[in-house]
Write a protein that holds these residues in place. Structure first.
Motif, mmCIF file in Angstrom:
data_model
loop_
_atom_site.group_PDB
_atom_site.id
_atom_site.type_symbol
_atom_site.label_atom_id
_atom_site.label_comp_id
_atom_site.label_asym_id
_atom_site.label_seq_id
_atom_site.Cartn_x
_atom_site.Cartn_y
_atom_site.Cartn_z
ATOM 1 N N PRO A 128 0.817 -1.129 -0.021
ATOM 2 C CA PRO A 128 -0.098 0.015 -0.089
ATOM 3 C C PRO A 128 0.903 1.255 0.095
ATOM 4 O O PRO A 128 0.538 2.334 -0.668
ATOM 5 C CB PRO A 128 -0.847 -0.189 1.254
ATOM 6 C CG PRO A 128 -0.920 -1.516 1.558
ATOM 7 C CD PRO A 128 0.299 -2.275 0.965
ATOM 8 N N GLU A 129 1.912 1.238 0.760
ATOM 9 C CA GLU A 129 2.632 2.511 1.049
ATOM 10 C C GLU A 129 3.447 2.620 -0.572
ATOM 11 O O GLU A 129 3.678 3.930 -0.905
ATOM 12 C CB GLU A 129 3.910 2.533 1.998
ATOM 13 C CG GLU A 129 4.871 1.220 1.740
ATOM 14 C CD GLU A 129 4.388 0.001 2.556
ATOM 15 O OE1 GLU A 129 5.117 -1.084 2.971
ATOM 16 O OE2 GLU A 129 3.066 0.004 2.936
ATOM 17 N N VAL A 130 3.831 1.759 -1.217
ATOM 18 C CA VAL A 130 4.539 1.890 -2.535
ATOM 19 C C VAL A 130 3.392 2.407 -3.523
ATOM 20 O O VAL A 130 3.514 3.329 -4.539
ATOM 21 C CB VAL A 130 5.069 0.593 -3.071
ATOM 22 C CG1 VAL A 130 5.550 0.674 -4.617
ATOM 23 C CG2 VAL A 130 6.226 0.032 -2.112
ATOM 24 N N GLN A 131 2.023 1.991 -3.586
ATOM 25 C CA GLN A 131 0.977 2.124 -4.387
ATOM 26 C C GLN A 131 0.785 3.845 -4.252
ATOM 27 O O GLN A 131 0.547 4.581 -5.037
ATOM 28 C CB GLN A 131 -0.072 1.143 -3.960
ATOM 29 C CG GLN A 131 -0.132 0.017 -4.607
ATOM 30 C CD GLN A 131 -1.492 -0.652 -4.701
ATOM 31 O OE1 GLN A 131 -2.433 -0.153 -5.158
ATOM 32 N NE2 GLN A 131 -1.504 -1.988 -4.439
ATOM 33 N N ALA A 132 0.755 4.336 -2.954
ATOM 34 C CA ALA A 132 0.522 5.557 -2.760
ATOM 35 C C ALA A 132 1.596 6.563 -3.213
ATOM 36 O O ALA A 132 1.245 7.541 -3.513
ATOM 37 C CB ALA A 132 0.269 5.840 -0.821
ATOM 38 N N ALA A 133 2.803 6.054 -3.143
ATOM 39 C CA ALA A 133 3.930 6.971 -3.704
ATOM 40 C C ALA A 133 3.878 6.895 -4.965
ATOM 41 O O ALA A 133 4.404 7.891 -5.607
ATOM 42 C CB ALA A 133 5.094 6.369 -2.943
ATOM 43 N N CYS A 134 3.706 5.702 -5.823
ATOM 44 C CA CYS A 134 4.013 5.539 -7.245
ATOM 45 C C CYS A 134 2.928 5.801 -8.175
ATOM 46 O O CYS A 134 3.090 6.212 -9.449
ATOM 47 C CB CYS A 134 4.708 4.197 -7.522
ATOM 48 S SG CYS A 134 6.220 3.966 -6.610
ATOM 49 N N ARG A 135 1.690 5.627 -7.611
ATOM 50 C CA ARG A 135 0.633 5.590 -8.472
ATOM 51 C C ARG A 135 0.013 7.038 -8.742
ATOM 52 O O ARG A 135 0.305 7.893 -7.874
ATOM 53 C CB ARG A 135 -0.637 4.644 -8.126
ATOM 54 C CG ARG A 135 -0.208 3.146 -8.091
ATOM 55 C CD ARG A 135 -1.624 2.305 -7.340
ATOM 56 N NE ARG A 135 -2.726 2.630 -8.402
ATOM 57 C CZ ARG A 135 -3.091 1.556 -9.235
ATOM 58 N NH1 ARG A 135 -2.168 0.458 -9.433
ATOM 59 N NH2 ARG A 135 -3.920 1.582 -9.811
ATOM 60 N N THR A 136 -0.505 7.333 -9.880
ATOM 61 C CA THR A 136 -1.144 8.743 -10.109
ATOM 62 C C THR A 136 -2.388 8.858 -9.805
ATOM 63 O O THR A 136 -2.934 9.885 -9.913
ATOM 64 C CB THR A 136 -0.922 9.078 -11.807
ATOM 65 O OG1 THR A 136 -1.590 7.942 -12.400
ATOM 66 C CG2 THR A 136 0.960 8.912 -12.056
ATOM 67 N N ASP A 137 -3.061 7.810 -9.388
ATOM 68 C CA ASP A 137 -4.539 7.780 -8.883
ATOM 69 C C ASP A 137 -4.766 7.731 -7.387
ATOM 70 O O ASP A 137 -5.784 7.182 -6.790
ATOM 71 C CB ASP A 137 -5.323 6.668 -9.548
ATOM 72 C CG ASP A 137 -4.885 5.366 -9.386
ATOM 73 O OD1 ASP A 137 -3.965 5.120 -8.588
ATOM 74 O OD2 ASP A 137 -5.288 4.393 -9.717
ATOM 75 N N GLN A 138 -3.789 8.152 -6.500
ATOM 76 C CA GLN A 138 -4.155 7.762 -5.235
ATOM 77 C C GLN A 138 -3.941 8.920 -4.315
ATOM 78 O O GLN A 138 -3.847 8.893 -3.092
ATOM 79 C CB GLN A 138 -2.586 7.071 -4.661
ATOM 80 C CG GLN A 138 -2.615 5.842 -5.288
ATOM 81 C CD GLN A 138 -3.478 4.720 -4.579
ATOM 82 O OE1 GLN A 138 -3.627 4.479 -3.573
ATOM 83 N NE2 GLN A 138 -4.331 4.397 -5.704
ATOM 84 N N SER A 139 -4.343 10.052 -5.070
ATOM 85 C CA SER A 139 -4.520 11.485 -4.229
ATOM 86 C C SER A 139 -6.017 11.457 -3.631
ATOM 87 O O SER A 139 -6.874 11.888 -4.467
ATOM 88 C CB SER A 139 -4.283 12.635 -5.121
ATOM 89 O OG SER A 139 -4.608 13.834 -4.405
#
Length: 411
Positions: free
Chosen positions: A252-263
């Motif tokens: 989850p922490e990697v997705q929050a940092a790398c994905r562009t749809d996590q804001s």
């Protein structure tokens, strides 16, 4: 002579007034080029400006809706005070905005209020804390304004030299790496790539000219827009990886940092919102709050002193005399008062990263910075636009990179 200078500006040749600058402080690039350069200045200030509310608002108990509203406010006010400073203040091409020096005092105030008071919900805690912070920013801003109006700052100027300016900005830049690199470490493959793009475009591809349509001739886009191109290209690659499912099984922490749809702020940001003074309710002014926020106001003022001389040197302007510096400090204090009235969660200072962008792009035009301020005002009114940029939030590395870059070139 005026026609010759205008022709030089229109063609994009290096001005005689600056040290290898493409556009100096009084040059006006073609309108379309000035708009893009101004938007690039806005993007350069994006990381620092967004990061301050991201740290302060949750500490005050704010919700994602509160965070979205505060960020809209800080962009709106940053644009206004930049126009004031570049028009009637120091008149140098420097962006004005929030300062990291205020973060520790704000967190201290928030902690003290949470420890001594009880609230029905977190939003009520946020409002009480924000009002106390606003009062402290206004009170400390009035003290800074008094320092500028009385000329007390003049003896300090005797110690300012190119060496002290470079050392000051270099130390500030290295300090901001601690702010930017956590975001890079969370997603190093994208963060380091963005750094590499900016360095390659600004240092190794600056001589590459792209033929433009019509009679526009050729344009060295990598020299003019390295930051803009680096951010856009990196975000595009991140978007491709997101829709391609590269991070679907990541932590989850990697997705929050790398994905562009996590804001999560994006869905809470309003499409249109007009920030206004006293929007958080009656402001609470106290000596305790004022003295606490003064611990941020004075370092922010000293930081700006070095910025004035660095910006003047890079942009091809004369060395600012003491009267101009005093006027700029007084207006910075007044800008803090405005920031406190609106409730931006921070006082104001001059942005070193935009000075770094001037050195990288060799564009020191005051008109370009003013257009960047207009972009900030517009983005502050249209909340969804700036929040979409924050989906690529590891761009906050750029403040430290630009700080240190301008220090190296100043030496």
């Amino acid at each position: 002579m005026a026609k010759a200078k205008a022709a030089s500006s229109a063609s994009g040749r290096v001005s005689d007034a600056g040290s290898g600058m493409r556009y100096t402080i009084l040059d006006n690039p073609p309108w379309w080029e000035a708009i893009v350069l101004g938007f690039q200045q806005y993007l350069t200030m994006l990381g620092s400006t967004v990061l301050i509310p991201f740290i302060c608002v949750p500490a005050m108990g704010g919700s994602p809706q509160d965070l979205a509203n505060v960020i809209c406010t800080i962009f709106f006010v940053s644009g206004i005070i930049t126009l004031l400073q570049t028009t009637i203040g120091d008149r140098l091409p420097i962006i004005q905005g929030g300062s990291f020096a205020y973060i520790s005092p704000i967190v201290a105030i928030a902690g003290q209020i949470k420890a001594t008071q009880t609230f029905a919900n977190d939003h009520e805690c946020f409002l009480v804390t924000m009002r106390e912070v606003q009062g402290g920013i206004i009170g400390s801003g009035l003290i800074v304004m008094l320092i500028g109006l009385t000329g007390i700052i003049r003896p300090v100027l005797r110690a300012i030299s190119p060496i002290t300016v470079a050392a000051n900005i270099g130390v500030l830049g290295l300090a901001l790496y601690a702010v930017g690199f956590p975001g890079v470490v969370a997603c190093p493959q994208l963060g380091i790539m963005q750094m590499a793009f900016v360095i390659i475009f600004s240092q190794y591809m600056r001589g590459v000219a792209i033929k433009m349509p019509g009679r526009m001739g050729s344009l060295r886009i990598f020299e003019l827009f390295p930051v803009l191109l680096g951010i856009l290209l990196s975000w595009f690659i991140a978007w491709l990886l997101t829709i391609g499912g590269a991070y679907n099984n990541a932590a989850p922490e990697v997705q929050a940092a790398c994905r562009t749809d996590q804001s999560h702020v994006l869905e809470n940001a309003p499409w249109i919102r007009f920030p206004y003074p006293w929007q958080w309710g009656p402001i609470s002014v106290s000596w305790a709050g004022t003295l606490t926020m003064l611990a941020g106001a004075l370092p922010a003022m000293v930081e700006s002193l070095g910025d004035y001389f660095a910006a003047a040197d890079i942009a091809g302007a004369p060395v600012p005399p003491p009267a101009v510096i005093s006027r700029a400090v007084a207006l910075q204090g007044a800008s803090c008062v405005l920031a406190g009235m609106w409730g931006t969660s921070s006082g104001t200072t001059a942005y070193n990263e935009n000075i770094g962008a001037m050195q990288i792009t060799r564009v020191g035009s005051r008109r370009v910075v003013q257009l960047g301020a207009v972009c900030a005002i517009i983005m502050g009114l249209i909340g969804k636009n700036w929040v979409s940029c924050s989906t690529f939030h590891y761009a906050s590395l750029l403040p430290g990179f630009s700080h240190f870059n301008v220090a190296v070139f100043s030496v």
